[in-house]
Scaffold this active site. Sequence first.
Site, PDB file in Angstrom:
ATOM      1  N   HIS A  43       0.678  -1.209  -0.703  1.00 51.77           N
ATOM      2  CA  HIS A  43       0.141   0.114   0.067  1.00 51.77           C
ATOM      3  C   HIS A  43       1.122   1.484   0.215  1.00 51.77           C
ATOM      4  O   HIS A  43       0.480   1.924  -0.450  1.00 51.77           O
ATOM      5  CB  HIS A  43      -1.002   0.163   1.116  1.00 51.77           C
TER       6      HIS A  43
ATOM      7  N   HIS B 145       5.130   6.861   6.837  1.00 52.81           N
ATOM      8  CA  HIS B 145       4.541   6.138   5.552  1.00 52.81           C
ATOM      9  C   HIS B 145       4.702   7.385   5.058  1.00 52.81           C
ATOM     10  O   HIS B 145       4.772   8.513   4.905  1.00 52.81           O
ATOM     11  CB  HIS B 145       3.743   5.424   5.819  1.00 52.81           C
TER      12      HIS B 145
END
Length: 272
Positions: free
Chosen positions: A109, A135
């Site tokens: 992802h 992230h």
Amino acid sequence: MSNRRFQILFPAIFLTVLAGCGNNSPNHDAAAAKEASVPAAAHHTHWSYEGDTSPEHWAELDQLFTTCSTGSAQSPVNILHDKVKEDERLSPVKVEYSPSPVSIINNGHTIQVNISSKDNKLTVEGKTYLLQQFHFHLPSEHEVDGKHAEMELHLVHKSEDGSLAVLGVLIHSGSENTVLNKLWSALPAEESAEAIVVDGSFDPAGLLPADLHSFRYQGSLTTPPCTEGVQWIVLENPVTWSAEQIAKFAAIFPHDNRPVQPLGSREIGSDE
């Protein structure tokens, strides 16, 4: 980069999104502000940013994801300057980061960097949270006055009681961030269950702007299960990366952002 690798035993929903947010984020009971485990069924539920498993379908994919459509305090949001409430009661956010051992992983992802040190702290309104991981999203998940930044960094923190705080940093194209190169030299192009241990240490402070004035609001993880009760701190000042640095991420994840969600009756405050 070290040739050493180690197996990360993480569920498909482990501290990301934000958290934030984040991809691979744990399920937390927002009302009780207690950490809770995610039932195994959710670990294998495929979700994405495209087609039948895209954000508009997340709530249909698993009963654990229903908050993605029924929640009233979802993230990200569009931050409108003319509606931001300057709140003198909000104290400046305090960030205490230091060089730490890290590992980097492509979890399918996003690119996620895991922190093994407990020395990286975020303090918001007297409450301290420890940095778990950070992230990236492309384009940015939050909008400012209806506009996306090229990317957004989410630094996911957890307090002793299990509640989450996500520090969001908008990324614009411009001058190179030389600190980032240490991570980008180890950038994993393919999804894997193994994280790559980065040689030496990495200081997350090198990814932040000098000015930490911020927007504050209560929201949710930006990935399934979209759990609410997340303290969001979106820094008002962006950072810059070079076009090449942004392109290197885009070559792996052309887009991995959830669209903005209704703000509803919530207010966005500013610590200025």
